[in-house]
Enzyme design. Structure first.
Site, short mmCIF file in Angstrom:
data_model
loop_
_atom_site.label_atom_id
_atom_site.label_comp_id
_atom_site.label_asym_id
_atom_site.label_seq_id
_atom_site.Cartn_x
_atom_site.Cartn_y
_atom_site.Cartn_z
N TYR A 84 -3.95 -8.10 14.78
CA TYR A 84 -5.20 -8.06 15.55
C TYR A 84 -6.10 -9.30 15.33
O TYR A 84 -7.16 -9.40 15.95
CB TYR A 84 -5.98 -6.77 15.27
CG TYR A 84 -5.41 -5.53 15.95
CD1 TYR A 84 -4.27 -5.60 16.75
CD2 TYR A 84 -6.00 -4.29 15.80
CE1 TYR A 84 -3.74 -4.47 17.38
CE2 TYR A 84 -5.48 -3.16 16.42
CZ TYR A 84 -4.35 -3.25 17.20
OH TYR A 84 -3.84 -2.14 17.82
N ASN A 102 -2.47 1.62 15.60
CA ASN A 102 -2.93 1.30 16.96
C ASN A 102 -3.32 2.60 17.65
O ASN A 102 -3.08 3.68 17.10
CB ASN A 102 -1.88 0.51 17.74
CG ASN A 102 -0.58 1.26 17.87
OD1 ASN A 102 -0.57 2.42 18.31
ND2 ASN A 102 0.52 0.65 17.46
N ILE A 112 0.82 -1.22 0.00
CA ILE A 112 0.00 0.00 0.00
C ILE A 112 0.86 1.27 0.00
O ILE A 112 0.42 2.31 -0.48
CB ILE A 112 -1.00 -0.03 1.19
CG1 ILE A 112 -2.19 0.90 0.93
CG2 ILE A 112 -0.31 0.29 2.51
CD1 ILE A 112 -3.36 0.69 1.88
N GLY A 114 3.56 -4.47 11.20
CA GLY A 114 2.70 -4.67 10.04
C GLY A 114 2.66 -3.48 9.11
O GLY A 114 3.67 -2.82 8.86
N SER A 170 -7.21 -4.96 10.70
CA SER A 170 -7.38 -5.93 11.81
C SER A 170 -7.03 -7.38 11.48
O SER A 170 -7.10 -8.23 12.37
CB SER A 170 -8.81 -5.90 12.41
OG SER A 170 -9.00 -4.77 13.22
N ASP A 229 1.36 -0.62 9.54
CA ASP A 229 1.65 0.62 10.27
C ASP A 229 3.15 0.93 10.23
O ASP A 229 3.57 2.05 9.91
CB ASP A 229 1.17 0.42 11.72
CG ASP A 229 1.10 1.69 12.53
OD1 ASP A 229 1.22 2.78 11.95
OD2 ASP A 229 0.91 1.59 13.76
P1 ADP Z 1 -3.75 -5.03 12.35
O1 ADP Z 1 -2.97 -4.69 13.60
O2 ADP Z 1 -4.91 -4.06 12.12
O3 ADP Z 1 -4.15 -6.45 12.31
P2 ADP Z 1 -1.54 -5.46 10.46
O4 ADP Z 1 -0.67 -4.43 9.88
O5 ADP Z 1 -0.92 -6.46 11.36
O6 ADP Z 1 -2.76 -4.67 11.16
O7 ADP Z 1 -2.25 -6.25 9.29
C1 ADP Z 1 -3.30 -5.74 8.50
C2 ADP Z 1 -3.18 -6.29 7.10
O8 ADP Z 1 -2.23 -5.51 6.37
C3 ADP Z 1 -2.71 -7.75 7.01
O9 ADP Z 1 -3.57 -8.43 6.10
C4 ADP Z 1 -1.30 -7.64 6.45
O10 ADP Z 1 -0.98 -8.74 5.63
C5 ADP Z 1 -1.42 -6.39 5.60
N1 ADP Z 1 -0.17 -5.66 5.31
C6 ADP Z 1 1.01 -5.66 5.97
N2 ADP Z 1 1.89 -4.84 5.36
C7 ADP Z 1 1.26 -4.31 4.28
C8 ADP Z 1 1.62 -3.40 3.24
N3 ADP Z 1 2.84 -2.84 3.19
N4 ADP Z 1 0.70 -3.09 2.28
C9 ADP Z 1 -0.55 -3.63 2.34
N5 ADP Z 1 -0.96 -4.48 3.28
C10 ADP Z 1 -0.08 -4.82 4.24
#
Ligand code: ADP
Length: 176
Positions: free
Chosen positions: A125, A28, A15, A36, A121, A38
């Site tokens: 999460y 968060n 993203i 992740g 999430s 974030d």
């Molecule tokens: P949460 O704490 O809300 O669960 P995460 O970041 O752990 O957030 O995960 C949310 C989703 O984002 C997961 O499906 C993960 O695979 C995805 N994700 C992680 N990094 C990226 C990225 N750079 N671009 C898009 N999606 C991502």
């Protein structure tokens, strides 16, 4: 379902690479960065992002706040805080839907024509992925049927498995 076909897209990839009006961050409640998506957004946007986030005094679960995109190709970042999955009886579904609605409201209020969401999430999460995809598809389609902005919503999936779940969720809506 009418109207969502051309306004909802599913994209597989990172993203932080999207050159669009706004990307949504699955943050968060501190808004000060984490793991992740974030962590990836904070790294790509650069340290100025944390300075702006520090002034926002955090964010409640289900709510969203907007910052500039700094070094990202996206103009804005909409930070939303998804629910931690606790078995499904703690209001998780309504809180997750609220993340999508509040983010879309902020996008519209800031003239964002195109906005991309990660699968909020579903990582750290632990929200069940198929249920989360269903809530995302339903909430976004309901919103855009009622509003002209944002014009286009992208579900940005990190892998093909998640993209397939979104394809199924969007197809289920079209069947009514
Ligand atoms: P949460 O704490 O809300 O669960 P995460 O970041 O752990 O957030 O995960 C949310 C989703 O984002 C997961 O499906 C993960 O695979 C995805 N994700 C992680 N990094 C990226 C990225 N750079 N671009 C898009 N999606 C991502």
């Amino acid at each position: 379902m009418d109207g969502i076909g051309d306004r909802v897209r599913i994209h597989t990839g990172d993203i932080t690479r999207l050159a669009i009006d706004a990307i949504v961050n699955a943050a968060n409640s501190s808004l000060l960065g984490g793991g992740g998506v974030d962590g990836a957004i904070h790294r790509a946007a650069g340290p100025e992002l944390e300075f702006e986030c520090r002034m926002l005094n955090g964010c409640r679960t289900g709510d969203a706040k907007l910052t500039k995109g700094y070094r990202l190709p996206a103009r804005y970042i909409i930070h939303t805080v998804g629910p931690v999955w606790q078995g499904g009886r703690k209001g998780e579904a309504e809180l997750l839907a609220s993340c999508y609605r509040r983010s879309l409201e902020l996008a519209a209020a800031n003239d964002c024509r195109t906005v991309a969401f990660p699968a909020i999430s579903t990582g750290i999460y632990h929200y069940p992925k198929d249920e989360a995809a269903g809530i995302a598809a339903r909430t976004v389609s309901t919103f855009i049927e009622q509003k002209t902005m944002p014009e286009t919503v992208i579900f940005c999936c990190f892998d093909d498995q998640m993209a397939e779940l979104y394809r199924q969720a969007v197809a289920a809506l079209r069947k009514g």
